[in-house]
Write an enzyme that holds these catalytic residues in place. Structure first.
Site, PDB file in Angstrom:
ATOM      1  N   CYS A 127       4.232  16.832   1.688  1.00 19.51           N
ATOM      2  CA  CYS A 127       3.903  18.246   1.595  1.00 19.51           C
ATOM      3  C   CYS A 127       4.992  19.099   2.207  1.00 19.51           C
ATOM      4  CB  CYS A 127       2.616  18.537   2.362  1.00 19.51           C
ATOM      5  SG  CYS A 127       1.202  17.671   1.717  1.00 19.51           S
ATOM      6  N   TYR A 150      16.016  10.287   1.958  1.00 22.43           N
ATOM      7  CA  TYR A 150      15.555  10.724   0.643  1.00 22.43           C
ATOM      8  C   TYR A 150      14.832  12.059   0.628  1.00 22.43           C
ATOM      9  CZ  TYR A 150      12.478  10.871  -3.468  1.00 22.43           C
ATOM     10  OH  TYR A 150      11.821  11.262  -4.595  1.00 22.43           O
ATOM     11  N   GLY A 210       6.562  18.323  -2.825  1.00 20.61           N
ATOM     12  CA  GLY A 210       5.229  18.164  -3.383  1.00 20.61           C
ATOM     13  C   GLY A 210       5.085  19.022  -4.613  1.00 20.61           C
ATOM     14  N   ASN A 246       1.621  19.361   6.968  1.00 17.61           N
ATOM     15  CA  ASN A 246       2.505  18.344   6.403  1.00 17.61           C
ATOM     16  C   ASN A 246       2.459  17.141   7.330  1.00 17.61           C
ATOM     17  OD1 ASN A 246       6.093  17.851   6.349  1.00 17.61           O
ATOM     18  ND2 ASN A 246       4.546  16.847   5.131  1.00 17.61           N
ATOM     19  N   GLY A 247       2.145  16.007   6.768  1.00 15.38           N
ATOM     20  CA  GLY A 247       2.042  14.798   7.588  1.00 15.38           C
ATOM     21  C   GLY A 247       0.776  14.058   7.219  1.00 15.38           C
TER      22      GLY A 247
HETATM   23  P1  AMP Z   1      10.892   2.473  -7.292  1.00 14.40           P
HETATM   24  O1  AMP Z   1      11.219   2.796  -8.684  1.00 14.40           O
HETATM   25  O2  AMP Z   1       9.394   2.255  -7.085  1.00 14.40           O
HETATM   26  O3  AMP Z   1      11.676   1.359  -6.694  1.00 14.40           O
HETATM   27  O4  AMP Z   1      11.233   3.785  -6.434  1.00 14.40           O
HETATM   28  C1  AMP Z   1      12.534   4.035  -6.040  1.00 14.40           C
HETATM   29  C2  AMP Z   1      12.969   5.399  -6.485  1.00 14.40           C
HETATM   30  O5  AMP Z   1      12.022   6.382  -6.123  1.00 14.40           O
HETATM   31  C3  AMP Z   1      14.287   5.767  -5.842  1.00 14.40           C
HETATM   32  O6  AMP Z   1      15.140   6.226  -6.871  1.00 14.40           O
HETATM   33  C4  AMP Z   1      13.966   6.871  -4.875  1.00 14.40           C
HETATM   34  O7  AMP Z   1      14.870   7.928  -5.019  1.00 14.40           O
HETATM   35  C5  AMP Z   1      12.579   7.329  -5.232  1.00 14.40           C
HETATM   36  N1  AMP Z   1      11.650   7.379  -4.072  1.00 14.40           N
HETATM   37  C6  AMP Z   1      11.677   6.662  -2.948  1.00 14.40           C
HETATM   38  N2  AMP Z   1      10.645   6.979  -2.136  1.00 14.40           N
HETATM   39  C7  AMP Z   1       9.922   7.920  -2.778  1.00 14.40           C
HETATM   40  C8  AMP Z   1       8.735   8.665  -2.472  1.00 14.40           C
HETATM   41  N3  AMP Z   1       8.069   8.475  -1.346  1.00 14.40           N
HETATM   42  N4  AMP Z   1       8.302   9.564  -3.370  1.00 14.40           N
HETATM   43  C9  AMP Z   1       8.950   9.759  -4.520  1.00 14.40           C
HETATM   44  N5  AMP Z   1      10.081   9.083  -4.867  1.00 14.40           N
HETATM   45  C10 AMP Z   1      10.558   8.170  -4.023  1.00 14.40           C
END
Ligand code: AMP
Length: 489
Positions: A21, A262, A47, A122-123
């Site tokens: 969030c 990220y 979000g 947020n959290g």
């Molecule tokens: P995956 O495809 O499940 O391995 O997710 C990895 C990808 O999702 C990477 O390209 C990250 O940039 C992105 N990512 C990592 N953590 C999150 C998160 N909590 N929410 C949304 N995207 C994420």
């Protein structure tokens, strides 16, 4: 309610650990709602599912909350005009399946015996389900399934001479991560948990005070970044005053290291560090730790871009845009079902064929969660004719779920929780795979490495070292299910 159609739907309990969030608050600007809308728009990456604004005009509160992007709702003049006032707070949220109903959209607002109060959080609170069970047993009636509503009930029952005392009393009962903003009477409040897990920054625009999750929300308004709200700090901004308190026992801070990897926007300064610079240093560390003979460095856009630049600069390899992203689809994670998530990856990226054919490519992304993105991207790069594909990940293996507000799947769905790096390389289909070490990540933050006895950050997703108790986890608590909900269609 007459004239509006209501749809009845069965609501599933939240499947994931929490929400990502953003929060924003402003005091002392006659155009509060329009500024909040802009601030939230800058924070949209935190979000994308719903957004809300509550304002106070000196006499009464005004509320508007809706599912969808900030711009879908708050770019409409009539919506902003219906939110008059010089003070207000706002929120954008991402949530997991089932919790996407309107009544879960923040800010939450309640009329108490002592006046109205709105909260945006947020959290994620790690003892919310347990507290909720006690509160329900004692007669509380919950309206939503969000952990944040626990605070509303604790405030209603609490004692204290002022709104702030009541809020602080409630915060003393909860555990976990909370960077929150509140609006009451004639003031805004910002508060961060004692470990400072999620960010919160204080800003100034002329005479107005601003609180926001990240500094990019100040930049969009041309506001000045004053400082980060400190871990455990409560800051109150009202008519002609700004005050700060430290009502919680002081502890060594444990800011979320994944914000740098990220989550935060690269143009933000969080906890005093420029996110873009940190990400470039992460890429440089990665190049030193896991060098590779190749023809080019290609980022997985957008999340891998700054680290890939750092990798390219440190290794001397050319940086190339070998994958092009379509910006008109949301993040891969927005659609919760696996089927759509797979489709999302295909919709989002395309290989730059002419560039990649016959080349040895280093692909850089920020993280691997389930492995979906990497698998698709690697297949795409190979189909474009790349001779070798080497994957470099700008963080350590994600082996543990986050319980502090970053949406991660259950542990068993995390690729790195079940496989060795060699196995992952085979599954993803690369010639080589390497992750940044945890020490390397700390070095990129300007430290000499991770202090195992007292890490300066929360790195639980990489280490399993959770800095608070996980009461709900320990007790096997699940979020309450709301069997039937009425929702405005
Ligand atoms: P995956 O495809 O499940 O391995 O997710 C990895 C990808 O999702 C990477 O390209 C990250 O940039 C992105 N990512 C990592 N953590 C999150 C998160 N909590 N929410 C949304 N995207 C994420």
């Amino acid at each position: 309610m007459s004239g509006r159609s209501l749809k009845v739907r069965r609501c599933l309990p939240a499947e994931g650990p929490g929400e990502e969030c953003a929060v924003f608050a402003i005091y002392g600007h006659r155009d509060a709602a329009a500024h909040i809308a802009l601030g939230l728009h800058a924070l949209q990456h935190r979000g994308q599912e719903a957004a809300g604004i509550v304002t106070f005009d000196g006499r009464q509160f005004h509320v508007h909350r809706a599912l969808g992007l900030v711009g879908d709702t708050f770019s409409k003049r009539r919506v902003i005009e219906a939110l008059p006032g010089h003070a207000g707070i706002g929120h954008t949220r991402y949530s997991t399946t089932g919790a996407s109903m309107l009544r879960n959209v923040q800010p939450l607002f309640a009329e108490f015996a002592f006046g109205g109060l709105a909260i945006a959080h947020n959290g994620n609170l790690t003892n919310a389900a347990w507290l909720r069970r006690q509160l329900v047993r004692e007669g509380s009636i919950f309206q939503s399934t969000t952990d944040t509503e626990v605070l509303i009930h604790l405030i209603a029952r609490g004692s204290g001479d002022s709104h702030v005392e009541r809020l602080v009393g409630a915060l003393k009962a909860v555990e976990g991560a909370w960077s929150l903003v509140a609006l009451f009477d004639d003031a805004i409040v910002g508060a961060r948990d004692p470990l400072g897990i999620r960010p919160l920054v204080l800003g100034r625009l002329g005479e107005a005070w601003i609180l926001a999750s990240e500094s990019c929300a100040l930049d969009i308004l041309g506001a000045e970044r004053v400082r980060d709200v400190e871990p455990g700090e409560v800051v109150v901004a009202g008519r002609g005053r700004i005050e700060r308190f430290f009502p919680f026992p002081r502890r060594r801070s444990r800011f979320c290291i994944f914000e740098y990897v990220y989550f935060s926007r690269p143009d933000s300064i969080v906890e005093g560090r420029e996110v873009y610079e940190v990400r470039k240093r992460i890429g440089a560390e990665l190049a030193r730790e896991a060098p590779v003979a190749a023809d080019m460095v290609v980022p997985v856009p957008d999340s891998g871009v700054p680290a890939a630049i750092g990798f390219a600069q440190a290794s001397g390899l050319p940086f190339e845009l070998g994958i092009i992203r379509n910006h008109y689809v949301g993040r891969t994670f927005i659609e919760p079902s696996d089927q759509i998530r797979h489709l999302g990856v295909k919709l989002k990226h395309n290989a730059n064929r002419g560039l990649l054919a016959g080349k040895r490519v280093v692909l850089v992304d920020d993280s691997i969660v389930r492995g979906t993105t990497s698998t698709k991207i690697v297949a795409m790069v190979r189909a474009a004719g790349a001779k070798e594909v080497h994957m470099r990940i700008a963080s350590p293996p994600t082996t543990h779920s986050c319980f502090y507000g970053v949406d991660t799947p259950e542990r068993r769905q995390l690729l790195a929780a079940r496989h060795t790096v060699a196995d992952m390389a085979r599954l993803i289909g690369v010639d080589s795979l390497a992750f940044l070490s945890l020490d390397g990540l700390y070095r990129a933050l300007g430290l000499s490495g991770r202090d195992p006895r007292q890490p300066g950050f929360c790195d639980a997703c990489f280490s399993g070292d959770y800095p608070t108790r996980l009461v709900d986890q320990e007790r096997g608590e699940r979020q309450e299910e709301l069997p039937l909900v009425l929702e405005e269609a």
